[in-house]
Design a protein around this motif. Structure first.
Motif, PDB file in Angstrom:
ATOM      1  N   ASN A  74     -29.047  32.594 -65.542  1.00  0.00           N
ATOM      2  CA  ASN A  74     -28.931  32.919 -66.974  1.00  0.00           C
ATOM      3  C   ASN A  74     -28.434  34.343 -67.206  1.00  0.00           C
ATOM      4  O   ASN A  74     -28.826  35.012 -68.162  1.00  0.00           O
ATOM      5  N   THR A  75     -27.573  34.808 -66.317  1.00  0.00           N
ATOM      6  CA  THR A  75     -26.923  36.104 -66.457  1.00  0.00           C
ATOM      7  C   THR A  75     -25.671  36.100 -65.595  1.00  0.00           C
ATOM      8  O   THR A  75     -25.471  35.181 -64.793  1.00  0.00           O
ATOM      9  N   VAL A  76     -24.835  37.102 -65.762  1.00  0.00           N
ATOM     10  CA  VAL A  76     -23.636  37.201 -64.941  1.00  0.00           C
ATOM     11  C   VAL A  76     -23.990  37.808 -63.589  1.00  0.00           C
ATOM     12  O   VAL A  76     -24.946  38.583 -63.473  1.00  0.00           O
ATOM     13  N   LYS A  77     -23.203  37.481 -62.590  1.00  0.00           N
ATOM     14  CA  LYS A  77     -23.513  37.942 -61.240  1.00  0.00           C
ATOM     15  C   LYS A  77     -23.459  39.460 -61.116  1.00  0.00           C
ATOM     16  O   LYS A  77     -24.272  40.068 -60.409  1.00  0.00           O
ATOM     17  N   LYS A  78     -22.549  40.088 -61.821  1.00  0.00           N
ATOM     18  CA  LYS A  78     -22.391  41.544 -61.704  1.00  0.00           C
ATOM     19  C   LYS A  78     -23.472  42.313 -62.445  1.00  0.00           C
ATOM     20  O   LYS A  78     -23.545  43.546 -62.356  1.00  0.00           O
ATOM     21  N   GLY A  79     -24.319  41.605 -63.193  1.00  0.00           N
ATOM     22  CA  GLY A  79     -25.371  42.273 -63.945  1.00  0.00           C
ATOM     23  C   GLY A  79     -24.846  42.787 -65.276  1.00  0.00           C
ATOM     24  O   GLY A  79     -23.664  42.640 -65.600  1.00  0.00           O
ATOM     25  N   PRO A  80     -25.707  43.401 -66.072  1.00  0.00           N
ATOM     26  CA  PRO A  80     -25.290  43.887 -67.383  1.00  0.00           C
ATOM     27  C   PRO A  80     -24.287  45.030 -67.265  1.00  0.00           C
ATOM     28  O   PRO A  80     -24.295  45.786 -66.291  1.00  0.00           O
ATOM     29  N   GLY A 124     -20.401  34.949 -68.665  1.00  0.00           N
ATOM     30  CA  GLY A 124     -20.301  36.237 -69.342  1.00  0.00           C
ATOM     31  C   GLY A 124     -19.837  36.164 -70.782  1.00  0.00           C
ATOM     32  O   GLY A 124     -19.693  37.199 -71.449  1.00  0.00           O
ATOM     33  N   GLU A 125     -19.597  34.959 -71.285  1.00  0.00           N
ATOM     34  CA  GLU A 125     -19.113  34.815 -72.657  1.00  0.00           C
ATOM     35  C   GLU A 125     -20.187  35.146 -73.696  1.00  0.00           C
ATOM     36  O   GLU A 125     -19.877  35.536 -74.820  1.00  0.00           O
ATOM     37  N   LEU A 126     -21.444  34.978 -73.334  1.00  0.00           N
ATOM     38  CA  LEU A 126     -22.535  35.173 -74.290  1.00  0.00           C
ATOM     39  C   LEU A 126     -23.414  36.339 -73.865  1.00  0.00           C
ATOM     40  O   LEU A 126     -23.806  36.446 -72.707  1.00  0.00           O
ATOM     41  N   LYS A 127     -23.730  37.214 -74.808  1.00  0.00           N
ATOM     42  CA  LYS A 127     -24.609  38.345 -74.547  1.00  0.00           C
ATOM     43  C   LYS A 127     -26.067  37.931 -74.742  1.00  0.00           C
ATOM     44  O   LYS A 127     -26.367  36.928 -75.378  1.00  0.00           O
ATOM     45  N   ALA A 128     -26.962  38.756 -74.223  1.00  0.00           N
ATOM     46  CA  ALA A 128     -28.388  38.454 -74.328  1.00  0.00           C
ATOM     47  C   ALA A 128     -28.847  38.413 -75.784  1.00  0.00           C
ATOM     48  O   ALA A 128     -29.698  37.617 -76.159  1.00  0.00           O
ATOM     49  N   LYS A 139     -21.022  30.468 -81.817  1.00  0.00           N
ATOM     50  CA  LYS A 139     -20.746  30.916 -80.450  1.00  0.00           C
ATOM     51  C   LYS A 139     -21.798  30.407 -79.483  1.00  0.00           C
ATOM     52  O   LYS A 139     -21.479  29.971 -78.371  1.00  0.00           O
ATOM     53  N   VAL A 140     -23.058  30.461 -79.882  1.00  0.00           N
ATOM     54  CA  VAL A 140     -24.137  29.987 -79.017  1.00  0.00           C
ATOM     55  C   VAL A 140     -24.018  28.482 -78.791  1.00  0.00           C
ATOM     56  O   VAL A 140     -24.181  27.992 -77.668  1.00  0.00           O
ATOM     57  N   GLN A 141     -23.689  27.743 -79.856  1.00  0.00           N
ATOM     58  CA  GLN A 141     -23.566  26.293 -79.726  1.00  0.00           C
ATOM     59  C   GLN A 141     -22.375  25.910 -78.862  1.00  0.00           C
ATOM     60  O   GLN A 141     -22.463  24.999 -78.032  1.00  0.00           O
ATOM     61  N   VAL A 142     -21.262  26.591 -79.038  1.00  0.00           N
ATOM     62  CA  VAL A 142     -20.072  26.315 -78.215  1.00  0.00           C
ATOM     63  C   VAL A 142     -20.366  26.622 -76.753  1.00  0.00           C
ATOM     64  O   VAL A 142     -19.947  25.886 -75.847  1.00  0.00           O
ATOM     65  N   THR A 143     -21.096  27.696 -76.495  1.00  0.00           N
ATOM     66  CA  THR A 143     -21.488  28.035 -75.126  1.00  0.00           C
ATOM     67  C   THR A 143     -22.306  26.918 -74.500  1.00  0.00           C
ATOM     68  O   THR A 143     -22.101  26.553 -73.340  1.00  0.00           O
ATOM     69  N   ALA A 144     -23.224  26.359 -75.289  1.00  0.00           N
ATOM     70  CA  ALA A 144     -24.047  25.248 -74.799  1.00  0.00           C
ATOM     71  C   ALA A 144     -23.176  24.040 -74.460  1.00  0.00           C
ATOM     72  O   ALA A 144     -23.363  23.402 -73.416  1.00  0.00           O
ATOM     73  N   LEU A 145     -22.218  23.722 -75.318  1.00  0.00           N
ATOM     74  CA  LEU A 145     -21.344  22.565 -75.088  1.00  0.00           C
ATOM     75  C   LEU A 145     -20.486  22.764 -73.846  1.00  0.00           C
ATOM     76  O   LEU A 145     -20.285  21.826 -73.060  1.00  0.00           O
ATOM     77  N   HIS A 146     -19.956  23.973 -73.661  1.00  0.00           N
ATOM     78  CA  HIS A 146     -19.150  24.253 -72.469  1.00  0.00           C
ATOM     79  C   HIS A 146     -19.996  24.135 -71.203  1.00  0.00           C
ATOM     80  O   HIS A 146     -19.526  23.613 -70.168  1.00  0.00           O
ATOM     81  N   SER A 147     -21.221  24.608 -71.275  1.00  0.00           N
ATOM     82  CA  SER A 147     -22.116  24.506 -70.124  1.00  0.00           C
ATOM     83  C   SER A 147     -22.430  23.050 -69.812  1.00  0.00           C
ATOM     84  O   SER A 147     -22.483  22.654 -68.636  1.00  0.00           O
ATOM     85  N   GLU A 148     -22.644  22.247 -70.832  1.00  0.00           N
ATOM     86  CA  GLU A 148     -22.910  20.825 -70.621  1.00  0.00           C
ATOM     87  C   GLU A 148     -21.742  20.147 -69.909  1.00  0.00           C
ATOM     88  O   GLU A 148     -21.925  19.356 -68.972  1.00  0.00           O
ATOM     89  N   THR A 149     -20.530  20.449 -70.352  1.00  0.00           N
ATOM     90  CA  THR A 149     -19.336  19.863 -69.729  1.00  0.00           C
ATOM     91  C   THR A 149     -19.240  20.269 -68.267  1.00  0.00           C
ATOM     92  O   THR A 149     -18.938  19.442 -67.388  1.00  0.00           O
TER      93      THR A 149
END
Length: 317
Positions: A225-231, A288-292, A299-309
């Motif tokens: 639930n975060t990017v590999k490079k960290g914040p 990395g598309e979504l910030k904490a 944006k949050v909903q689109v992120t969820a849909l992309h993750s589901e796909t």
């Protein structure tokens, strides 16, 4: 989404699913799922468990560890309604009732109330209890063959505590306590009489707990639930300013130090786990598309849909 680690973890989940469906012996495959925190980035993990549930993987894990925002994600998954749980991110959490400090107008019109409860956990707690029709299915959690471990941090000594034996009241208390970012609100959450905080503080990745599990897991899946490079540097600076200045007087010195260093600790412990020869480990990083902190519902909903796909495609390979 980025997959890193041993691809045999996915194969093991598929085999475990098959063995469970056919009633065959499956004890030699013992998958563990670790769902980490990330505030609004928890929607990535929420989308992941939604697809796992819908594709028939709802009971393939022997154990699940839910940390911070990963705690409610795990509870909704094991309760059988992860899609409902994930919708909370882009509906209730983006409504303005939860992340009060993210709304600039709140600082102008309600500065004291915003500072006092910058992140309104009591609102979220009510949501988990069903105030908006999206309650955690506690009975389903207890019926599931998978054992849930909720990570919290004891305020008294800043040590991790993994709660796995509880009743309905303690389950709810542990879930909300695991999300309790230090200093971000004025509420205290008690589990079995102890004041508890965000599960990321004591041990950002549950390395010690995993080592002591009996029997040991054979495969570990980690939703980072975060990017590999960290914040980034900007996010680190904001984090330092907010917690070292704005909320400093609310937070114990040891807890503050652990909270600020949580990303470094997470990477150190996770690398130790990945290098371990005791079991196969795979980590899913975000894109990395979504910030904490984000209150943009679309944006949050689109992120969820992309993750589901992404997850549907992964499970098909």
């Amino acid at each position: 989404m980025i997959f890193e680690g041993d691809p045999s973890v996915i194969d093991a989940l598929k085999e475990k699913k098959h063995l469970l469906l056919t009633g065959e012996e499956h004890g030699h495959i013992r998958p563990l799922l670790v769902i980490c925190g990330g505030l609004m980035r928890g929607v990535y993990g929420g989308a992941a468990v939604t697809i796992l549930h819908e594709e028939g993987y709802g009971e393939v894990f022997d154990n699940i560890i839910g940390i911070s925002t990963g705690a409610p994600t795990a509870a909704y998954f094991l309760g059988g309604n992860p899609r409902v749980g994930n919708s909370i991110y882009y509906e209730e959490c983006c409504s303005g009732y939860f992340l009060k400090a993210a709304k600039l107008k709140n600082w102008f019109f309600h500065p004291l109330a915003t500072w006092r409860d910058a992140m309104d956990l009591e609102y979220l707690n009510k949501v988990f209890h069903g105030s908006t029709g999206k309650e955690i299915n506690v009975a389903g959690v207890f019926k599931n063959r998978t054992r849930l471990h909720i990570a919290v941090t004891k305020e008294v000594n800043a040590e991790s505590w993994y709660i796995n034996t509880c009743d309905e009241k303690d389950l709810h208390a542990a879930v909300i306590a695991s999300c309790d970012i230090p200093g971000a609100n004025t509420m205290q959450y008690h589990v079995s009489g102890q004041v508890c905080l965000d599960g990321l503080i004591g041990e950002a990745f549950p390395m010690t707990f995993v080592k002591n599990m009996d029997p040991q897991p054979t495969h570990i899946m980690v939703f980072a639930n975060t990017v590999k490079k960290g914040p980034g540097k900007v996010e680190e600076l904001i984090n330092l300013v907010i917690f070292s200045m704005l909320f400093r007087n609310r937070i114990d010195t040891l807890i503050l130090k652990k909270w600020i260093n949580r990303y470094d600790q997470f990477n150190v412990l996770l690398n130790q786990q990945k290098n371990s020869t005791t079991c196969a480990t795979a980590v899913i990083w975000t894109d990395g598309e979504l910030k904490a902190i984000c209150t943009d519902r679309k944006k949050v909903q689109v992120t969820a849909l992309h993750s589901e796909t992404w997850w549907r495609n992964l499970l098909k390979t």
